[in-house]
Motif scaffolding. Sequence first.
Motif, PDB file in Angstrom:
ATOM      1  N   PRO A 182     109.388  90.588 -56.130  1.00 25.47           N
ATOM      2  CA  PRO A 182     110.698  90.820 -55.500  1.00 25.47           C
ATOM      3  C   PRO A 182     111.029  89.740 -54.474  1.00 25.47           C
ATOM      4  CG  PRO A 182     109.305  92.791 -55.407  1.00 25.47           C
ATOM      5  CD  PRO A 182     108.427  91.661 -55.844  1.00 25.47           C
ATOM      6  N   ALA A 183     112.323  89.507 -54.330  1.00 32.57           N
ATOM      7  CA  ALA A 183     112.775  88.589 -53.279  1.00 32.57           C
ATOM      8  C   ALA A 183     112.937  89.412 -52.011  1.00 32.57           C
ATOM      9  CB  ALA A 183     114.077  87.919 -53.682  1.00 32.57           C
ATOM     10  N   GLY A 184     111.843  89.646 -51.305  1.00 31.49           N
ATOM     11  CA  GLY A 184     111.884  90.482 -50.114  1.00 31.49           C
ATOM     12  C   GLY A 184     111.470  91.907 -50.417  1.00 31.49           C
ATOM     13  N   ARG A 185     111.657  92.773 -49.469  1.00 29.43           N
ATOM     14  CA  ARG A 185     111.262  94.182 -49.605  1.00 29.43           C
ATOM     15  C   ARG A 185     112.404  94.986 -50.211  1.00 29.43           C
ATOM     16  NH1 ARG A 185     107.194  96.943 -47.405  1.00 29.43           N
ATOM     17  NH2 ARG A 185     106.641  95.206 -46.023  1.00 29.43           N
ATOM     18  N   LEU A 186     112.113  95.721 -51.279  1.00 31.13           N
ATOM     19  CA  LEU A 186     113.113  96.547 -51.943  1.00 31.13           C
ATOM     20  C   LEU A 186     112.938  98.002 -51.541  1.00 31.13           C
ATOM     21  CD1 LEU A 186     112.875  95.131 -55.588  1.00 31.13           C
ATOM     22  CD2 LEU A 186     114.481  94.454 -53.789  1.00 31.13           C
ATOM     23  N   VAL A 187     114.032  98.656 -51.213  1.00 29.78           N
ATOM     24  CA  VAL A 187     114.033 100.095 -50.952  1.00 29.78           C
ATOM     25  C   VAL A 187     114.463 100.790 -52.241  1.00 29.78           C
ATOM     26  CG1 VAL A 187     115.011 101.980 -49.596  1.00 29.78           C
ATOM     27  CG2 VAL A 187     114.590  99.752 -48.524  1.00 29.78           C
ATOM     28  N   LEU A 188     113.666 101.743 -52.704  1.00 30.04           N
ATOM     29  CA  LEU A 188     113.946 102.435 -53.954  1.00 30.04           C
ATOM     30  C   LEU A 188     114.891 103.610 -53.721  1.00 30.04           C
ATOM     31  CD1 LEU A 188     110.339 102.510 -55.471  1.00 30.04           C
ATOM     32  CD2 LEU A 188     112.145 100.809 -55.837  1.00 30.04           C
ATOM     33  N   GLY A 189     115.415 104.161 -54.822  1.00 31.64           N
ATOM     34  CA  GLY A 189     116.193 105.386 -54.752  1.00 31.64           C
ATOM     35  C   GLY A 189     117.652 105.219 -55.116  1.00 31.64           C
ATOM     36  N   TRP A 190     118.164 106.203 -55.858  1.00 33.38           N
ATOM     37  CA  TRP A 190     119.555 106.178 -56.322  1.00 33.38           C
ATOM     38  C   TRP A 190     120.399 107.293 -55.720  1.00 33.38           C
ATOM     39  CZ3 TRP A 190     121.729 103.195 -60.618  1.00 33.38           C
ATOM     40  CH2 TRP A 190     120.889 102.140 -61.017  1.00 33.38           C
ATOM     41  N   ASP A 191     119.860 108.510 -55.623  1.00 33.73           N
ATOM     42  CA  ASP A 191     120.680 109.580 -55.077  1.00 33.73           C
ATOM     43  C   ASP A 191     120.000 110.253 -53.896  1.00 33.73           C
ATOM     44  OD1 ASP A 191     118.823 110.724 -56.849  1.00 33.73           O
ATOM     45  OD2 ASP A 191     120.356 111.377 -58.256  1.00 33.73           O
ATOM     46  N   TYR A 192     120.737 111.112 -53.221  1.00 33.61           N
ATOM     47  CA  TYR A 192     120.252 111.695 -51.965  1.00 33.61           C
ATOM     48  C   TYR A 192     120.977 113.012 -51.715  1.00 33.61           C
ATOM     49  CZ  TYR A 192     124.753 110.119 -50.306  1.00 33.61           C
ATOM     50  OH  TYR A 192     126.110 109.934 -50.181  1.00 33.61           O
ATOM     51  N   ALA A 193     120.386 113.805 -50.856  1.00 35.26           N
ATOM     52  CA  ALA A 193     121.068 114.965 -50.269  1.00 35.26           C
ATOM     53  C   ALA A 193     120.583 115.086 -48.835  1.00 35.26           C
ATOM     54  CB  ALA A 193     120.769 116.243 -51.050  1.00 35.26           C
ATOM     55  N   GLY A 194     121.488 115.424 -47.939  1.00 33.75           N
ATOM     56  CA  GLY A 194     121.122 115.530 -46.531  1.00 33.75           C
ATOM     57  C   GLY A 194     122.326 115.890 -45.701  1.00 33.75           C
ATOM     58  N   ARG A 195     122.213 115.661 -44.399  1.00 36.24           N
ATOM     59  CA  ARG A 195     123.293 116.009 -43.479  1.00 36.24           C
ATOM     60  C   ARG A 195     123.872 114.755 -42.818  1.00 36.24           C
ATOM     61  NH1 ARG A 195     123.465 121.479 -42.348  1.00 36.24           N
ATOM     62  NH2 ARG A 195     121.658 122.657 -43.085  1.00 36.24           N
ATOM     63  N   ILE A 196     125.172 114.733 -42.672  1.00 38.58           N
ATOM     64  CA  ILE A 196     125.815 113.645 -41.942  1.00 38.58           C
ATOM     65  C   ILE A 196     125.444 113.761 -40.470  1.00 38.58           C
ATOM     66  CG2 ILE A 196     128.029 112.696 -41.190  1.00 38.58           C
ATOM     67  CD1 ILE A 196     129.175 113.458 -43.888  1.00 38.58           C
ATOM     68  N   ASP A 197     124.928 112.667 -39.898  1.00 40.66           N
ATOM     69  CA  ASP A 197     124.523 112.735 -38.481  1.00 40.66           C
ATOM     70  C   ASP A 197     125.287 111.757 -37.603  1.00 40.66           C
ATOM     71  OD1 ASP A 197     123.145 110.212 -38.854  1.00 40.66           O
ATOM     72  OD2 ASP A 197     121.764 110.834 -37.272  1.00 40.66           O
ATOM     73  N   ALA A 198     126.097 110.879 -38.211  1.00 44.48           N
ATOM     74  CA  ALA A 198     126.929 109.960 -37.428  1.00 44.48           C
ATOM     75  C   ALA A 198     128.027 109.434 -38.338  1.00 44.48           C
ATOM     76  CB  ALA A 198     126.104 108.804 -36.870  1.00 44.48           C
ATOM     77  N   VAL A 199     129.165 109.084 -37.733  1.00 41.12           N
ATOM     78  CA  VAL A 199     130.269 108.513 -38.507  1.00 41.12           C
ATOM     79  C   VAL A 199     130.802 107.288 -37.784  1.00 41.12           C
ATOM     80  CG1 VAL A 199     130.935 110.697 -39.570  1.00 41.12           C
ATOM     81  CG2 VAL A 199     131.981 110.018 -37.401  1.00 41.12           C
ATOM     82  N   GLY A 200     131.431 106.416 -38.548  1.00 42.14           N
ATOM     83  CA  GLY A 200     132.019 105.220 -37.985  1.00 42.14           C
ATOM     84  C   GLY A 200     133.455 105.459 -37.542  1.00 42.14           C
TER      85      GLY A 200
END
Length: 312
Positions: free
Chosen positions: A58-76
């Motif tokens: 890899p060209a650098g460190r890759l973070v895996l994963g496609w989907d998620y579930a959780g809670r919104i903890d901050a907004v822009g």
Amino acid sequence: MNRAVTVSRFGGPEVIEIAEIPMPHPGPGGARVRVEAASVHPVDLATRAGHYGETPEPAGRLVLGWDYAGRIDAVGPHVDTGIIGITVTGWRYWFDTREGTQADFVVVPIESVTPCPSSLSPAALTTLPLNGNTAFQALDLLGLQRGHTLAILGAAGNLGGFAMDLAVHRGIAVAGVAGDGDREFVEGRGGRFISRTSRDVGGDLRRALGGPADALFATAPVDRSVFGGLQPGGVAVSAVGERPANSGLDWRFLNARPNTEQTVELVRMAERGEIALRVAGTIPFEDAAEAHRAAARPGMRGRYVLTSTERR
């Protein structure tokens, strides 16, 4: 602290590292999700092994994963702060950014998240977005209407199961080709079961559907024996990149993308029990390598899900 499931070299599950990465901060129109659950998909295993790598490493460190579930903890900026704390799910197309969702925190566009009911657990929810959208878009590509017939290869898998549920809900008659131990699941979801070990899969399909199937959705490698049960010139979609030559079928290309409207509908269907959300098992975030080993076992049904155990 923002831990993530990463790889900095390709190989087996042993190359997975739980690394600390920068904490993301939402910009205008963005939301930060504290991830509570993230599915492990076959595409994650293939990425880790280097099957999608353009170079030996890899060209650098890759973070895996496609989907998620959780809670919104901050907004822009320009995002209603009233949504902080709600449970959401969604997915991102990993190949676009190479920034996965298997992390304590991810930042996503607010329009890409789907609010979720409390009746569905984060572990169950995270099995839905990627495979649910893929199944939804595959059926749209096939162009089937109520009264049409559909053969699904791999009908008891996660993707095939969603496609079967969606098709049955739309009034499409489905014959599901699956392993002998999957009869109860296929028939329980409204499909007609066909054993993949049958000596006459094509004939079985015709008998189950009262004639040749109008279309084929292949979520598993295609055995040519299935062609005898399909309408000549019928449409076909493969989720595994296969388009066999001389099949007599109209093969259409599937490249699923996130679609929030579809995810909203899928979540509603799941809440009503019209779609089966199957969790093969939950594994703590820090044991991601074990989740990869478990997900590689033959005959897996549902998805293994990484769950957050860190106290924040």
